[in-house]
Design a protein around this motif. Sequence first.
Motif, short mmCIF file in Angstrom:
data_model
loop_
_atom_site.label_atom_id
_atom_site.label_comp_id
_atom_site.label_asym_id
_atom_site.label_seq_id
_atom_site.Cartn_x
_atom_site.Cartn_y
_atom_site.Cartn_z
N GLU A 1 0.83 -1.20 0.00
CA GLU A 1 0.00 0.00 0.00
C GLU A 1 0.86 1.25 0.00
O GLU A 1 1.83 1.35 0.74
N GLY A 2 0.54 2.22 -0.82
CA GLY A 2 1.26 3.47 -0.89
C GLY A 2 2.39 3.46 -1.89
O GLY A 2 3.05 4.47 -2.09
N LYS A 3 2.66 2.36 -2.58
CA LYS A 3 3.73 2.28 -3.56
C LYS A 3 3.18 2.58 -4.95
O LYS A 3 2.08 3.09 -5.12
N LEU A 4 3.98 2.26 -5.99
CA LEU A 4 3.58 2.58 -7.36
C LEU A 4 2.76 1.49 -8.02
O LEU A 4 2.41 1.62 -9.19
N LEU A 5 2.49 0.43 -7.29
CA LEU A 5 1.71 -0.66 -7.86
C LEU A 5 0.74 -1.17 -6.81
O LEU A 5 1.12 -1.42 -5.68
N GLU A 6 -0.48 -1.33 -7.20
CA GLU A 6 -1.50 -1.87 -6.29
C GLU A 6 -2.21 -3.01 -6.99
O GLU A 6 -2.73 -2.85 -8.10
N MET A 7 -2.17 -4.18 -6.36
CA MET A 7 -2.85 -5.35 -6.91
C MET A 7 -4.18 -5.53 -6.17
O MET A 7 -4.22 -5.59 -4.95
N VAL A 8 -5.26 -5.60 -6.95
CA VAL A 8 -6.59 -5.77 -6.37
C VAL A 8 -7.20 -7.06 -6.92
O VAL A 8 -7.14 -7.30 -8.13
N SER A 9 -7.76 -7.85 -6.03
CA SER A 9 -8.35 -9.13 -6.43
C SER A 9 -9.87 -9.04 -6.42
O SER A 9 -10.48 -8.39 -5.56
N ILE A 10 -10.47 -9.68 -7.42
CA ILE A 10 -11.92 -9.89 -7.43
C ILE A 10 -12.13 -11.34 -6.98
O ILE A 10 -11.89 -12.28 -7.74
N PRO A 11 -12.56 -11.55 -5.73
CA PRO A 11 -12.58 -12.90 -5.17
C PRO A 11 -13.69 -13.78 -5.76
O PRO A 11 -14.58 -13.33 -6.49
N GLN A 12 -13.63 -15.04 -5.38
CA GLN A 12 -14.67 -16.01 -5.75
C GLN A 12 -16.00 -15.64 -5.09
O GLN A 12 -16.04 -15.05 -4.01
N ASP A 13 -17.06 -16.02 -5.79
CA ASP A 13 -18.44 -15.91 -5.26
C ASP A 13 -18.87 -14.48 -4.98
O ASP A 13 -19.71 -14.22 -4.10
N THR A 14 -18.29 -13.51 -5.69
CA THR A 14 -18.77 -12.13 -5.54
C THR A 14 -19.93 -11.83 -6.48
O THR A 14 -20.46 -10.71 -6.46
N GLY A 15 -20.30 -12.80 -7.30
CA GLY A 15 -21.41 -12.60 -8.24
C GLY A 15 -22.77 -12.69 -7.57
O GLY A 15 -23.79 -12.50 -8.23
N VAL A 16 -22.80 -12.99 -6.26
CA VAL A 16 -24.06 -13.01 -5.51
C VAL A 16 -23.92 -12.03 -4.36
O VAL A 16 -22.81 -11.82 -3.84
N PRO A 17 -24.99 -11.39 -3.92
CA PRO A 17 -24.91 -10.42 -2.83
C PRO A 17 -24.37 -11.06 -1.54
O PRO A 17 -24.52 -12.26 -1.32
N GLY A 18 -23.71 -10.26 -0.75
CA GLY A 18 -23.18 -10.73 0.53
C GLY A 18 -21.75 -10.21 0.78
O GLY A 18 -21.38 -9.95 1.92
N CYS A 19 -20.97 -10.10 -0.29
CA CYS A 19 -19.58 -9.63 -0.10
C CYS A 19 -19.53 -8.18 0.37
O CYS A 19 -18.57 -7.77 1.02
N GLU A 20 -20.59 -7.39 0.06
CA GLU A 20 -20.59 -5.99 0.47
C GLU A 20 -20.70 -5.85 1.99
O GLU A 20 -20.27 -4.84 2.57
N GLU A 21 -21.28 -6.87 2.65
CA GLU A 21 -21.43 -6.81 4.10
C GLU A 21 -20.08 -7.00 4.81
O GLU A 21 -19.89 -6.48 5.91
N SER A 22 -19.19 -7.71 4.21
CA SER A 22 -17.87 -7.97 4.82
C SER A 22 -16.75 -7.19 4.11
O SER A 22 -15.57 -7.40 4.40
N ASP A 23 -17.15 -6.30 3.19
CA ASP A 23 -16.16 -5.50 2.43
C ASP A 23 -15.13 -6.39 1.73
O ASP A 23 -13.93 -6.12 1.73
N THR A 24 -15.63 -7.46 1.10
CA THR A 24 -14.73 -8.39 0.41
C THR A 24 -15.08 -8.54 -1.07
O THR A 24 -14.65 -9.50 -1.71
#
Length: 216
Positions: free
Chosen positions: A115-138
């Motif tokens: 965090e704070g460097k020149l590269l940030e890797m962000v993952s789109i995790p498994q099973d985010t295609g159904v509601p619920g990940c927004e409750e755990s910020d995942t």
Amino acid sequence: MKNQNDKFGIIMSVAITAVLLGVVGSVSATNDGSIQPQGQAIIDRTTNEIQDIPNSMQDVTSNALKNTEDIISEIPDVAEEIIEESNSVSEFVDNTGDIIEDTMPEVPVVVKQTEGKLLEMVSIPQDTGVPGCEESDTCYLPIHATMNSGGEVIWTNHDSIPHTVTSGNPSEGPDGIFDSGLIMPGKTYSVQLDLAFEYDYFCIVHPWMQGTITIQ
């Protein structure tokens, strides 16, 4: 020293010879006991040379002492020259090190996933295609990323269905700053952000998926 010893030996030989000649002269002297003039002259000369022997030995000793003093007096100068040469060698080594360092190619800064460097890797995790990940910020990991201006953000879809990374938010819609389109499973999307700002983004297909990128 050898020459002085030779001279001493010669003088002693002459002295012995003179004594013998004196004895011979004494034997061949006249009846009144007087010594022949030639024998007396040899004895006198030899006596003088014998008397000079201590002076000669003293000269030899004085010369030897003087030579020793001269050698000792030269030791500090020799030591100083050795130290100066040693310092010159050290300076040469230091200068060589500086030259090598100056001629070494610049190695680019390694970009790390931090965090704070020149590269940030962000993952789109498994099973985010159904509601619920927004409750755990995942829905995106990390869901709130921070990096320096001019850095690059890379999203990777680890889910089994397509997703998008679209700047804006579900209530107001896309703002047109960046949009990945559909990111298929296993694929990536990247964007470089120069302006210091907090960017909201979401998935158009699954609007409960939201995240932010903060550029410092």
